[in-house]
Design a protein around this motif. Structure first.
Motif, PDB file in Angstrom:
ATOM      1  N   MET A  77      21.572 -19.651  -1.261  1.00  0.00           N
ATOM      2  CA  MET A  77      20.865 -20.906  -0.979  1.00  0.00           C
ATOM      3  C   MET A  77      20.401 -20.992   0.472  1.00  0.00           C
ATOM      4  O   MET A  77      20.205 -22.087   1.004  1.00  0.00           O
ATOM      5  N   LYS A  78      20.231 -19.847   1.129  1.00  0.00           N
ATOM      6  CA  LYS A  78      19.909 -19.818   2.554  1.00  0.00           C
ATOM      7  C   LYS A  78      18.619 -20.583   2.864  1.00  0.00           C
ATOM      8  O   LYS A  78      18.544 -21.316   3.857  1.00  0.00           O
ATOM      9  N   GLY A  79      17.592 -20.441   2.045  1.00  0.00           N
ATOM     10  CA  GLY A  79      16.332 -21.137   2.276  1.00  0.00           C
ATOM     11  C   GLY A  79      16.492 -22.646   2.229  1.00  0.00           C
ATOM     12  O   GLY A  79      15.885 -23.375   3.026  1.00  0.00           O
ATOM     13  N   TYR A  80      17.306 -23.145   1.308  1.00  0.00           N
ATOM     14  CA  TYR A  80      17.552 -24.580   1.204  1.00  0.00           C
ATOM     15  C   TYR A  80      18.326 -25.090   2.414  1.00  0.00           C
ATOM     16  O   TYR A  80      17.966 -26.113   3.009  1.00  0.00           O
ATOM     17  N   TYR A  81      19.395 -24.363   2.779  1.00  0.00           N
ATOM     18  CA  TYR A  81      20.221 -24.802   3.902  1.00  0.00           C
ATOM     19  C   TYR A  81      19.460 -24.757   5.226  1.00  0.00           C
ATOM     20  O   TYR A  81      19.711 -25.570   6.114  1.00  0.00           O
ATOM     21  N   VAL A  85      20.061 -28.479   6.800  1.00  0.00           N
ATOM     22  CA  VAL A  85      21.083 -28.610   7.848  1.00  0.00           C
ATOM     23  C   VAL A  85      20.556 -29.344   9.084  1.00  0.00           C
ATOM     24  O   VAL A  85      21.260 -30.202   9.632  1.00  0.00           O
ATOM     25  N   PRO A  86      19.322 -29.109   9.561  1.00  0.00           N
ATOM     26  CA  PRO A  86      18.853 -29.880  10.727  1.00  0.00           C
ATOM     27  C   PRO A  86      18.716 -31.377  10.466  1.00  0.00           C
ATOM     28  O   PRO A  86      18.724 -32.170  11.405  1.00  0.00           O
TER      29      PRO A  86
END
Length: 113
Positions: A77-81, A85-86
């Motif tokens: 899920m790196k693209g979503y996070y 996150v910001p």
């Protein structure tokens, strides 16, 4: 009558039979507990957990961090996070504003449809 069997599309259910079964299970659990050893292990070697002859590790040595535990999930899920996150400021009023804004949009879309 409370003792009647309730017939459903998936079978029969008799509350009295279930209450009796539950009482018997509780009685059996109590008997097994009473038959157990009443004394706790003492100090020394008898009180330690058995770890195949190995010394017990320190709590710091057995701690698994969340980044290790959820690595596969966060990597997938790196693209979503990277986008979400910001947006997290840590301020509760910002989260309430996001919550109310989302519900306002939801009610607008439901009202339009």
């Amino acid at each position: 009558m409370i003792a009647e069997t309730l017939s459903t599309g998936f079978g029969a259910w008799n509350p009295i039979a279930w209450l009796i079964a539950f009482a018997v299970a509780l009685l059996l659990a109590w008997v097994v507990q009473r038959l157990g050893e009443p004394d706790l292990p003492g100090e020394g070697e008898s009180g330690k957990p058995y770890l195949c002859g190995n010394d017990e590790p320190t709590p710091e040595g057995t701690h698994i961090g969340g980044s290790n535990l959820y690595w596969g999930f966060t990597e997938a899920m790196k693209g979503y996070y990277a986008r979400v996150v910001p947006l997290h400021t840590g301020c509760l009023t910002d989260y309430v504003l996001w919550f109310l804004g989302t519900f306002a949009l939801l009610f607008i879309f439901i009202g339009v449809c």
